[in-house]
Design a protein around this motif. Structure first.
Motif, mmCIF file in Angstrom:
data_model
loop_
_atom_site.group_PDB
_atom_site.id
_atom_site.type_symbol
_atom_site.label_atom_id
_atom_site.label_comp_id
_atom_site.label_asym_id
_atom_site.label_seq_id
_atom_site.Cartn_x
_atom_site.Cartn_y
_atom_site.Cartn_z
ATOM 1 N N ASN A 96 87.138 33.221 -35.750
ATOM 2 C CA ASN A 96 87.028 34.475 -35.011
ATOM 3 C C ASN A 96 86.238 35.520 -35.805
ATOM 4 O O ASN A 96 86.365 35.611 -37.028
ATOM 5 C CB ASN A 96 88.418 35.027 -34.682
ATOM 6 N N PHE A 97 85.455 36.310 -35.100
ATOM 7 C CA PHE A 97 84.683 37.382 -35.722
ATOM 8 C C PHE A 97 84.362 38.418 -34.651
ATOM 9 O O PHE A 97 84.661 38.233 -33.466
ATOM 10 C CB PHE A 97 83.388 36.835 -36.348
ATOM 11 N N ALA A 98 83.780 39.523 -35.070
ATOM 12 C CA ALA A 98 83.351 40.573 -34.154
ATOM 13 C C ALA A 98 81.886 40.885 -34.395
ATOM 14 O O ALA A 98 81.351 40.621 -35.477
ATOM 15 C CB ALA A 98 84.204 41.836 -34.329
ATOM 16 N N LEU A 99 81.234 41.426 -33.374
ATOM 17 C CA LEU A 99 79.846 41.854 -33.475
ATOM 18 C C LEU A 99 79.797 43.359 -33.282
ATOM 19 O O LEU A 99 80.195 43.867 -32.236
ATOM 20 C CB LEU A 99 78.989 41.144 -32.425
ATOM 21 N N LYS A 100 79.319 44.050 -34.303
ATOM 22 C CA LYS A 100 79.352 45.512 -34.306
ATOM 23 C C LYS A 100 77.944 46.071 -34.459
ATOM 24 O O LYS A 100 77.131 45.542 -35.208
ATOM 25 C CB LYS A 100 80.248 45.996 -35.457
ATOM 26 N N THR A 101 77.661 47.164 -33.733
ATOM 27 C CA THR A 101 76.374 47.833 -33.899
ATOM 28 C C THR A 101 76.338 48.544 -35.245
ATOM 29 O O THR A 101 77.368 48.714 -35.901
ATOM 30 C CB THR A 101 76.132 48.847 -32.768
ATOM 31 N N THR A 102 75.167 48.970 -35.651
ATOM 32 C CA THR A 102 75.040 49.656 -36.927
ATOM 33 C C THR A 102 75.708 51.034 -36.851
ATOM 34 O O THR A 102 75.936 51.568 -35.758
ATOM 35 C CB THR A 102 73.564 49.823 -37.304
ATOM 36 N N SER A 103 76.014 51.605 -37.994
ATOM 37 C CA SER A 103 76.646 52.927 -38.041
ATOM 38 C C SER A 103 75.598 54.011 -37.781
ATOM 39 O O SER A 103 74.410 53.729 -37.647
ATOM 40 C CB SER A 103 77.320 53.140 -39.396
ATOM 41 N N GLY A 104 76.044 55.253 -37.736
ATOM 42 C CA GLY A 104 75.117 56.352 -37.477
ATOM 43 C C GLY A 104 74.917 56.566 -35.992
ATOM 44 O O GLY A 104 75.885 56.725 -35.239
ATOM 45 N N PHE A 105 73.688 56.520 -35.546
ATOM 46 C CA PHE A 105 73.378 56.789 -34.143
ATOM 47 C C PHE A 105 74.051 55.786 -33.215
ATOM 48 O O PHE A 105 74.514 56.148 -32.127
ATOM 49 C CB PHE A 105 71.859 56.767 -33.940
ATOM 50 N N ALA A 106 74.119 54.510 -33.601
ATOM 51 C CA ALA A 106 74.732 53.476 -32.761
ATOM 52 C C ALA A 106 76.252 53.476 -32.840
ATOM 53 O O ALA A 106 76.916 52.719 -32.118
ATOM 54 C CB ALA A 106 74.183 52.101 -33.130
#
Length: 300
Positions: free
Chosen positions: A145-155
């Motif tokens: 199991n894992f997660a997909l995360k957008t980059t920090s900051g604006f996203a």
């Protein structure tokens, strides 16, 4: 009579009718326009600001051992099959998706789509994130199991999320299971990698997941595979794009179809663009086999 009909009773500069009201209206419109322009609230300015931030280039991770790891920054690319178009999972936000709290960025929840622009940027970059306390840099394995995360900051670091479809909550065009971005890190944002060939799936379970080769990305709660729908086309701020959903599409041999096949793309170790564009699919398949033969020999 003809001469009188052609005679003008006033000059073109004369004020006639509700001229004062028209003049005040024009002055008010111009004043409002200038105020919005000064504050950056014009639609064109908002679109430019959005694109300036969302299309900011991002460096994808470089994998030296050929495998994917927690913390890697990747793109989710679908090759489109024989007749389809190559596309990549992207943040589908417009000027109405922005917020200034606490700083300029995307507000959750936010939609995703599949765009044809294969460029690593804030809009297309995702971080492979651990959900089982695996340390950053640890190798990702099939069925883990894992997660997909957008980059920090604006996203904003939002998670790729999905849930069982209902009458009120489903994909807008296909009415299938919706995929979107949300700020909560929960079971709805858990995914797992599965080998794309059903006949070899059991054999590769628990082995490291190689980068830049075809895999299935399955949602842990619903067991539906991430898919791009090339028959569901729409236009947005970024051009022609496709709907993304969580739905497993099987062929006559009960194998997942091309729109369920994804490549987690990384940067070329030589620093020359994307590894995906440097490696044909036939070579990628051979690399996949060679990588796991090496792993098997090491474990033995």
């Amino acid at each position: 009579m003809l001469e009188m009909a052609q005679f003008r009773c006033y000059q073109s500069k004369a004020k006639a009718g509700n001229w004062r009201e028209d003049q005040v209206l024009e002055e008010t419109k111009m004043k409002e326009y200038l105020e919005k322009k000064e504050k950056g609230e014009l639609v064109a300015q908002k679109v430019d600001l959005l694109k300036q931030n969302i299309l900011q280039p991002v460096n994808l991770s470089v994998t030296n051992d050929g495998n994917l790891h927690f913390g890697d920054v990747v793109m989710l690319v679908n090759m489109g099959g024989e007749h389809g178009e190559c596309s990549v999972v992207s943040i589908n936000c417009d000027i109405h998706s922005l917020t200034n709290v606490p700083s300029l960025g995307i507000q959750a929840p936010c939609q995703v789509s599949a765009g044809s622009s294969i460029q690593p940027c804030t809009r297309t970059a995702f971080i492979i994130t651990s959900v089982d306390s695996s340390p950053e840099g640890a190798t990702l394995h099939f069925e883990q199991n894992f997660a997909l995360k957008t980059t920090s900051g604006f996203a904003r670091g939002l998670y790729l999320t999905s849930d069982l479809k209902s009458f009120q909550k489903c994909a807008k065009m296909s009415r299938l299971q919706e995929v979107y971005l949300d700020k909560s890190d929960c079971f709805l944002s858990w995914w797992k990698m599965v080998h794309f060939d059903p006949q070899e799936r059991l054999e590769y379970e628990g082995l490291p997941v190689p980068a830049n080769v075809k895999v299935l990305i399955k949602h842990c709660k619903t067991n539906q595979a991430l898919a791009v729908l090339e028959n569901q086309v729409f236009w947005n701020t970024y051009g022609k794009e496709y709907e993304v959903t969580a739905q497993t599409f099987l062929d006559s041999h009960k194998a997942e179809q091309d729109n369920n096949h994804w490549i987690l793309c990384t940067s070329d170790p030589a620093g020359d663009g994307l590894a995906l564009l440097k490696l044909p699919q036939s070579a990628a398949k051979n690399q996949f086999t060679d990588t796991h033969l090496q792993n098997d020999s090491i474990q033995a």
